[in-house]
Motif scaffolding. Structure first.
Motif, PDB file in Angstrom:
ATOM      1  N   LEU A 185       0.818  -1.212   0.000  1.00  0.00           N
ATOM      2  CA  LEU A 185       0.000   0.000   0.000  1.00  0.00           C
ATOM      3  C   LEU A 185       0.851   1.260   0.000  1.00  0.00           C
ATOM      4  O   LEU A 185       0.370   2.336  -0.325  1.00  0.00           O
ATOM      5  N   ALA A 186       2.077   1.128   0.392  1.00  0.00           N
ATOM      6  CA  ALA A 186       2.967   2.277   0.532  1.00  0.00           C
ATOM      7  C   ALA A 186       4.353   1.846   0.073  1.00  0.00           C
ATOM      8  O   ALA A 186       4.535   0.708  -0.370  1.00  0.00           O
ATOM      9  N   PRO A 187       5.344   2.741   0.147  1.00  0.00           N
ATOM     10  CA  PRO A 187       6.714   2.298  -0.173  1.00  0.00           C
ATOM     11  C   PRO A 187       7.061   1.023   0.585  1.00  0.00           C
ATOM     12  O   PRO A 187       6.812   0.903   1.781  1.00  0.00           O
ATOM     13  N   LEU A 188       7.609   0.058  -0.148  1.00  0.00           N
ATOM     14  CA  LEU A 188       7.839  -1.280   0.404  1.00  0.00           C
ATOM     15  C   LEU A 188       8.750  -1.235   1.620  1.00  0.00           C
ATOM     16  O   LEU A 188       9.746  -0.522   1.652  1.00  0.00           O
ATOM     17  N   ARG A 189       8.394  -2.002   2.630  1.00  0.00           N
ATOM     18  CA  ARG A 189       9.223  -2.081   3.827  1.00  0.00           C
ATOM     19  C   ARG A 189      10.566  -2.733   3.496  1.00  0.00           C
ATOM     20  O   ARG A 189      10.659  -3.562   2.600  1.00  0.00           O
ATOM     21  N   VAL A 190      11.559  -2.400   4.267  1.00  0.00           N
ATOM     22  CA  VAL A 190      12.902  -2.898   3.965  1.00  0.00           C
ATOM     23  C   VAL A 190      13.259  -4.152   4.754  1.00  0.00           C
ATOM     24  O   VAL A 190      14.353  -4.683   4.596  1.00  0.00           O
ATOM     25  N   ASP A 191      12.344  -4.618   5.593  1.00  0.00           N
ATOM     26  CA  ASP A 191      12.683  -5.778   6.419  1.00  0.00           C
ATOM     27  C   ASP A 191      12.290  -7.097   5.770  1.00  0.00           C
ATOM     28  O   ASP A 191      12.087  -8.096   6.438  1.00  0.00           O
ATOM     29  N   GLY A 192      12.187  -7.122   4.455  1.00  0.00           N
ATOM     30  CA  GLY A 192      11.968  -8.364   3.731  1.00  0.00           C
ATOM     31  C   GLY A 192      10.553  -8.881   3.775  1.00  0.00           C
ATOM     32  O   GLY A 192       9.620  -8.186   4.177  1.00  0.00           O
ATOM     33  N   ALA A 193      10.398 -10.141   3.337  1.00  0.00           N
ATOM     34  CA  ALA A 193       9.069 -10.741   3.200  1.00  0.00           C
ATOM     35  C   ALA A 193       8.333 -10.855   4.525  1.00  0.00           C
ATOM     36  O   ALA A 193       7.108 -10.958   4.556  1.00  0.00           O
ATOM     37  N   GLY A 194       9.053 -10.836   5.635  1.00  0.00           N
ATOM     38  CA  GLY A 194       8.403 -10.892   6.938  1.00  0.00           C
ATOM     39  C   GLY A 194       7.581  -9.650   7.232  1.00  0.00           C
ATOM     40  O   GLY A 194       6.695  -9.677   8.088  1.00  0.00           O
ATOM     41  N   GLY A 195       7.855  -8.566   6.529  1.00  0.00           N
ATOM     42  CA  GLY A 195       7.114  -7.329   6.737  1.00  0.00           C
ATOM     43  C   GLY A 195       6.053  -7.057   5.692  1.00  0.00           C
ATOM     44  O   GLY A 195       5.399  -6.010   5.740  1.00  0.00           O
ATOM     45  N   TRP A 196       5.867  -7.970   4.753  1.00  0.00           N
ATOM     46  CA  TRP A 196       4.837  -7.768   3.730  1.00  0.00           C
ATOM     47  C   TRP A 196       3.438  -7.903   4.311  1.00  0.00           C
ATOM     48  O   TRP A 196       3.235  -8.561   5.346  1.00  0.00           O
ATOM     49  N   SER A 197       2.479  -7.316   3.626  1.00  0.00           N
ATOM     50  CA  SER A 197       1.061  -7.486   3.987  1.00  0.00           C
ATOM     51  C   SER A 197       0.522  -8.661   3.187  1.00  0.00           C
ATOM     52  O   SER A 197       0.466  -8.604   1.949  1.00  0.00           O
ATOM     53  N   TYR A 198       0.139  -9.745   3.874  1.00  0.00           N
ATOM     54  CA  TYR A 198      -0.343 -10.938   3.188  1.00  0.00           C
ATOM     55  C   TYR A 198      -1.867 -10.915   3.081  1.00  0.00           C
ATOM     56  O   TYR A 198      -2.577 -10.609   4.047  1.00  0.00           O
ATOM     57  N   GLY A 199      -2.353 -11.251   1.903  1.00  0.00           N
ATOM     58  CA  GLY A 199      -3.776 -11.212   1.614  1.00  0.00           C
ATOM     59  C   GLY A 199      -3.946 -10.875   0.151  1.00  0.00           C
ATOM     60  O   GLY A 199      -2.973 -10.766  -0.604  1.00  0.00           O
ATOM     61  N   ILE A 200      -5.178 -10.707  -0.269  1.00  0.00           N
ATOM     62  CA  ILE A 200      -5.467 -10.360  -1.661  1.00  0.00           C
ATOM     63  C   ILE A 200      -6.132  -8.991  -1.667  1.00  0.00           C
ATOM     64  O   ILE A 200      -7.199  -8.800  -1.082  1.00  0.00           O
TER      65      ILE A 200
END
Length: 303
Positions: A211-226
């Motif tokens: 939703l915003a500039p991608l977090r830098v802490d890798g896939a663990g910080g992604w928003s999961y869902g559709i």
């Protein structure tokens, strides 16, 4: 005195009939809630409310809002009316903590007639896991070869760093399909139009969005869902005019044509036009009836 009484009754009856109805000024009767989520146009929980392209889509069960399409049912986590987007959750979708295999995930496939209304957002990546070497992903779709790639900075290279991969014995494979298919293939929804695990011959999938500039802490910080973008097709002036006159937007029994629901009546335009015409008719009727009463009273008194 008798004539005065009769005249008073007649005039009171005239005033009653000529008084405009306030039914059209009622609150939107279609708006509702499921848990803490507001259900408003173009969505609805009741048949006949909302936009016809969004009918039979949402269901509320024990204060849990569910979104149902051909590929299955998903929990609705949020409806963002300002950005026209929904956030969905598939309980069988893999995340950074858990890899779900066995083809149990729903994926995401909509009926053809709904396709103009719903599509995952461009910054939503689908990472397909455990796909067969014979999968269309690697054999190529008609007329083109579909490479696995990052979407909005999210892809399998970062996803491989999730703790869940250590639980299934991750083994790195080459990017050349001839040496065997990769364990994970990231694609954009627009590239293949449907995430169908059976047709793609994949064991599981994950979906993440930004939703915003991608977090830098890798896939663990992604928003999961559709994250699904919705669109109301065509000119929406009808609904705006309907709501501006106190009505609720809906559709008829044919499930296609829009209606403006105005309390005690439905309109094919808006509540003001119908109530104005109804008011004129009521006033004419009142005048005619009152005239008849006065004539009868005068005739009786003169007899």
């Amino acid at each position: 005195m008798t004539l005065l009484f009769v005249l008073t009754v007649c005039l009171s009856f005239l005033a009653l009939l000529a008084t405009p109805s306030f039914a059209t000024n009622q609150a939107n009767s279609c708006r509702s809630y499921c848990g803490n989520i507001t259900i408003d146009y173009p969505f609805s929980l009741d048949y006949g409310c909302g936009h016809p392209g969004f009918r039979d889509l949402l269901f509320c069960m024990n204060d849990v809002l569910m979104f149902h399409i051909s590929s299955g049912s998903y929990r609705v986590l949020d409806i963002d009316y300002a950005y026209q987007a929904l956030t969905l959750h598939d309980p069988h979708m893999s995340t950074c903590d858990t890899i779900v295999l066995g083809g149990r995930g729903n994926g995401f496939t909509v009926e053809q007639w709904r396709a103009p209304y719903f599509n995952p957002t461009p910054d939503n990546v689908f990472m397909l896991v455990g796909c067969s070497a014979e999968s269309p992903l690697f054999q190529g779709f008609p007329g083109k070869h579909l490479p696995c790639r990052n979407v909005s900075g999210m892809g399998c290279e970062d996803y491989y760093g999730c703790p869940a991969w250590s639980l299934i014995g991750h083994k790195k494979v080459g990017s050349v399909y001839g040496s065997g298919p990769p364990e994970c293939c990231a694609v954009a929804f627009e590239a293949i139009k449907a995430i169908n695990l059976s047709k793609l011959q994949c064991e599981g999938y994950s979906s993440a969005y930004s939703l915003a500039p991608l977090r830098v802490d890798g896939a663990g910080g992604w928003s999961y869902g559709i994250r699904v973008k919705y669109s109301v097709q065509g000119n929406d002036e009808f609904c705006r005019a309907c709501e501006a006159t106190g009505g609720a937007c809906g559709f008829g029994t044919d499930g296609v044509n829009q209606l403006c629901m105005c309390g005690s009546f439905n309109s094919t335009t808006n509540c003001d036009s119908e109530s104005s015409a109804s008011g004129k008719m009521t006033l004419s009727l009142a005048v005619a009836l009152a005239g008849s009463f006065i004539y009868m009273a005068t005739w009786i008194m003169g007899s």
